[in-house]
Write an enzyme that holds these catalytic residues in place. Structure first.
Site, PDB file in Angstrom:
ATOM      1  N   GLU A 130      -4.453  17.180   8.922  1.00 15.24           N
ATOM      2  CA  GLU A 130      -3.363  16.299   8.498  1.00 15.24           C
ATOM      3  C   GLU A 130      -2.579  16.979   7.375  1.00 15.24           C
ATOM      4  O   GLU A 130      -3.123  17.784   6.616  1.00 15.24           O
ATOM      5  CB  GLU A 130      -3.909  14.953   7.998  1.00 15.24           C
ATOM      6  CG  GLU A 130      -4.540  14.128   9.107  1.00 15.24           C
ATOM      7  CD  GLU A 130      -4.766  12.670   8.703  1.00 15.24           C
ATOM      8  OE1 GLU A 130      -4.409  11.783   9.479  1.00 15.24           O
ATOM      9  OE2 GLU A 130      -5.307  12.419   7.609  1.00 15.24           O
TER      10      GLU A 130
ATOM     11  N   ASP B 143       0.484   8.792   1.540  1.00 15.42           N
ATOM     12  CA  ASP B 143       0.917  10.176   1.276  1.00 15.42           C
ATOM     13  C   ASP B 143       2.268  10.330   0.562  1.00 15.42           C
ATOM     14  O   ASP B 143       3.219   9.609   0.858  1.00 15.42           O
ATOM     15  CB  ASP B 143       1.069  10.932   2.604  1.00 15.42           C
ATOM     16  CG  ASP B 143      -0.087  10.723   3.540  1.00 15.42           C
ATOM     17  OD1 ASP B 143      -1.086  10.120   3.142  1.00 15.42           O
ATOM     18  OD2 ASP B 143       0.040  11.162   4.688  1.00 15.42           O
TER      19      ASP B 143
ATOM     20  N   LEU C   4       0.816  -1.221   0.000  1.00 14.88           N
ATOM     21  CA  LEU C   4       0.000   0.000   0.000  1.00 14.88           C
ATOM     22  C   LEU C   4       0.843   1.262   0.000  1.00 14.88           C
ATOM     23  O   LEU C   4       1.826   1.352   0.721  1.00 14.88           O
ATOM     24  CB  LEU C   4      -0.912  -0.002   1.226  1.00 14.88           C
ATOM     25  CG  LEU C   4      -1.806   1.230   1.416  1.00 14.88           C
ATOM     26  CD1 LEU C   4      -3.212   0.805   1.885  1.00 14.88           C
ATOM     27  CD2 LEU C   4      -1.223   2.231   2.411  1.00 14.88           C
TER      28      LEU C   4
ATOM     29  N   ARG D  75       1.165  15.508  14.028  1.00 17.33           N
ATOM     30  CA  ARG D  75       1.984  14.825  13.012  1.00 17.33           C
ATOM     31  C   ARG D  75       2.149  15.614  11.722  1.00 17.33           C
ATOM     32  O   ARG D  75       1.542  16.634  11.520  1.00 17.33           O
ATOM     33  CB  ARG D  75       1.405  13.446  12.700  1.00 17.33           C
ATOM     34  CG  ARG D  75      -0.032  13.434  12.225  1.00 17.33           C
ATOM     35  CD  ARG D  75      -0.471  12.000  11.882  1.00 17.33           C
ATOM     36  NE  ARG D  75      -1.883  11.941  11.608  1.00 17.33           N
ATOM     37  CZ  ARG D  75      -2.820  11.649  12.501  1.00 17.33           C
ATOM     38  NH1 ARG D  75      -2.488  11.387  13.752  1.00 17.33           N
ATOM     39  NH2 ARG D  75      -4.096  11.628  12.158  1.00 17.33           N
TER      40      ARG D  75
ATOM     41  N   SER E  19       4.211  10.488   7.970  1.00 15.78           N
ATOM     42  CA  SER E  19       4.501  11.479   6.924  1.00 15.78           C
ATOM     43  C   SER E  19       5.382  12.629   7.375  1.00 15.78           C
ATOM     44  O   SER E  19       5.425  12.973   8.557  1.00 15.78           O
ATOM     45  CB  SER E  19       3.185  12.062   6.404  1.00 15.78           C
ATOM     46  OG  SER E  19       2.588  11.104   5.574  1.00 15.78           O
TER      47      SER E  19
ATOM     48  N   GLN F  21       4.600   7.091   1.679  1.00 16.37           N
ATOM     49  CA  GLN F  21       4.231   6.229   2.790  1.00 16.37           C
ATOM     50  C   GLN F  21       3.976   4.844   2.230  1.00 16.37           C
ATOM     51  O   GLN F  21       3.208   4.688   1.270  1.00 16.37           O
ATOM     52  CB  GLN F  21       2.952   6.759   3.456  1.00 16.37           C
ATOM     53  CG  GLN F  21       3.157   7.960   4.331  1.00 16.37           C
ATOM     54  CD  GLN F  21       3.735   7.581   5.680  1.00 16.37           C
ATOM     55  OE1 GLN F  21       3.048   7.068   6.541  1.00 16.37           O
ATOM     56  NE2 GLN F  21       5.022   7.823   5.878  1.00 16.37           N
TER      57      GLN F  21
HETATM   58  C1  FRU Z   1      -2.639  10.959   6.039  1.00 15.02           C
HETATM   59  C2  FRU Z   1      -1.975  10.265   7.219  1.00 15.02           C
HETATM   60  C3  FRU Z   1      -0.980  11.181   7.919  1.00 15.02           C
HETATM   61  C4  FRU Z   1      -0.045  10.205   8.570  1.00 15.02           C
HETATM   62  C5  FRU Z   1       0.043   9.125   7.522  1.00 15.02           C
HETATM   63  C6  FRU Z   1       0.260   7.744   8.067  1.00 15.02           C
HETATM   64  O1  FRU Z   1      -3.100  10.082   5.076  1.00 15.02           O
HETATM   65  O2  FRU Z   1      -2.954   9.799   8.124  1.00 15.02           O
HETATM   66  O3  FRU Z   1      -1.574  12.087   8.828  1.00 15.02           O
HETATM   67  O4  FRU Z   1       1.204  10.753   8.857  1.00 15.02           O
HETATM   68  O5  FRU Z   1      -1.182   9.171   6.817  1.00 15.02           O
HETATM   69  O6  FRU Z   1       0.477   6.832   7.037  1.00 15.02           O
END
Ligand code: FRU
Length: 499
Positions: free
Chosen positions: A224, A48, A45, A167, A108, A64
């Site tokens: 986010e 971000d 998968l 975050r 992220s 990610q």
């Molecule tokens: C956004 C998020 C971010 C986090 C990441 C984790 O899609 O939720 O806030 O850092 O994905 O994979």
């Protein structure tokens, strides 16, 4: 579909897992929905975009990544690179969870170029023995050989006065000092922005306070992936708030990625918007966009977004062991106070054979004979603002993926409801986009499982994942005084296995 146990989800990649991933990649690479010119996960998968930057003569983009399957789990960072924002190379695993402060994932973050190093600021998602989350902001640096070293200690510790949701650091420079913009949730469960400041990227980070947007208290229940970027003499504040209500035809996704254009007054911790926030994409699948740390294009920013959204599923490819994509990179400018988003200039290089060409009703090339190619770049010009329609992937006697413009209502409709495979349809399968000054042009980028529509030379963008089956293969076009050209795009991402 496979049920994933916590143990399977929270697994960090080890050298000995390579064979397992290679086998997974082989199955995935055979998928009819693997893309020709979009960045896609090598396995598992993707979510971000992270650490997007121009460093060492190339665009560096991380994503990610959960390597082992199409679910959210232990997040790693994977790196790809490009010289032109069009041709992308897989570079391999960049960050994996190793420290206690990131024992549940390297979340992220962003990048900042400093001489011969690329700094990567990111969130260490850490959980204790009771599975309570503790967010740390961490720093790593990559040298020109692609070697990454992590700083052993967090640069920012969990902040009191806010919940565990802190975050996605955006690291940037402003008037000779360093700043981090962080997404956070306050104790009233509202989404806010935090600003940290330092004279040194590696040490001495202090909380300055909340960055307030004039006229707003907070945004949804969590912010986010905040991002801030200077474009010409204006600032763009991008973010992905969770918990916004839909407004008529707008903000229809489960979570929406929005932006403000305005001025930044960091001394007073204030962003002064020129108008209300708007959605970055009017389509179905777009989230967590990030601008590159770069100085390559003048008065423009370069942005990539996740071609999906938090909590969305993608059953057609999940069955094959992978999920989601990256959007095409977009060049952002502000023209007459409006945000314009266009594909990278070198996307022109991708336009291969002309499959169809019609000017003022005269067809000069037609190699399609009504059949929809699996990939295409379609340019439609509508100089006299007529009603028009394009139907991609329809089946005999049935509608397909419908793009239609109604000149009386001045509305562009994008409808994916008739396709065989529906995804996340609870967030709507039809989008209606009001075009104040009518429809003048469409640039449609069709890849094997995605369609991105740039409307009126970048005034709006509509993104949609689509999963056409072999029998969904008819193309119909309608309208008067329309100039239409359809090209067969070249392939610009290699689907090779590199870890
Ligand atoms: C956004 C998020 C971010 C986090 C990441 C984790 O899609 O939720 O806030 O850092 O994905 O994979």
């Amino acid at each position: 579909m496979k049920q994933w146990t916590n143990e399977e989800r929270y697994r960090t990649y080890q050298e000995s897992d390579k064979k397992e991933l290679q086998a997974l990649h082989e199955t995935i690479a055979a998928s009819r929905w693997r893309e020709d010119y979009h960045v896609q996960p090598v396995t598992g998968l993707m979510n971000d975009p992270n650490g997007f930057s121009y460093f060492n003569g190339k665009w560096q983009l991380f994503y990610q990544w959960f390597p082992f399957g199409p679910v959210h789990g232990m997040k790693h960072w994977y790196r790809v690179s490009s010289e032109d924002l069009v041709n992308w190379k897989n570079e391999g695993l960049a960050l994996k969870p190793e420290l206690l402060s990131e024992n549940y994932g390297c979340y992220s973050g962003s990048a900042l170029v400093q001489d011969d190093d690329l700094y990567l600021a990111y969130t260490g998602n850490s959980k204790d023995y009771e599975l309570k989350r503790h967010p740390y902001q961490l720093l790593a640096k990559m040298d020109k050989e692609g070697r990454i070293t992590k700083l052993p200690k967090p640069i920012i510790y969990p902040q009191t006065g806010y919940t565990e949701h802190q975050r996605d650091p955006k690291l940037f420079e402003y008037k000779g000092r360093y700043y981090i913009l962080l997404g956070a949730q306050n104790e009233e469960k509202k989404g806010v922005f935090l600003i940290f400041e330092s004279n040194d990227v590696e040490y001495g980070w202090q909380l300055k306070g909340e960055l307030k947007v004039r006229g707003y208290e907070s945004f949804g229940y969590m912010v986010e992936c905040p991002d801030i970027e200077k474009v010409g003499d204006k600032w763009l504040l991008l973010f992905s708030p969770q918990g916004l209500e839909a407004e008529g035809d707008r903000f229809q996704q489960k979570f929406n990625n929005v932006y403000f254009i305005g001025d930044l007054d960091l001394e007073n911790l204030e962003f002064i918007p020129d108008g209300p926030f708007e959605e970055l994409d009017c389509g179905f699948d777009f989230y967590a966009a990030q601008c590159a740390n770069q100085n390559v294009f003048e008065n423009a920013a370069v942005m990539c977004g996740w071609f999906s959204c938090a909590d969305y599923t993608c059953p057609p490819t999940e069955e094959q062991g992978w999920a989601h994509l990256m959007s095409l990179p977009r060049i952002l400018t502000i023209e007459d106070g409006k945000l314009m988003q266009r594909p990278a200039p070198d996307m022109k290089k991708l336009e291969g054979e002309v499959l169809f060409k019609a000017e003022n009703g005269t067809i000069t090339a037609d190699k399609l004979h009504g059949l929809m190619p699996r990939t295409a770049i379609i340019h439609l010009e509508n100089p006299s603002l007529q009603s028009t329609e394009l139907s991609l992937y329809s089946k005999n006697g049935r509608r397909g993926f419908e793009i239609s413009y109604d000149r009386n209502a001045k509305v562009l409709t994008v409808d994916r409801s008739a396709l065989n495979h529906q995804i996340n349809e609870e967030f709507g399968a039809v989008r209606r986009i009001a075009l104040e000054n009518g429809l003048t042009s469409l640039d449609v980028y069709v890849d094997r499982s995605s369609v991105e529509i740039f409307v009126n030379n970048g005034e709006k963008v509509v993104s949609a994942r689509v999963f056409p089956e072999a029998d969904e293969r008819i193309l119909r076009m309608g309208g008067k005084d329309i100039n239409l050209s359809i090209y067969s795009p070249l392939k610009s991402v290699e689907d090779n296995f590199i870890i």
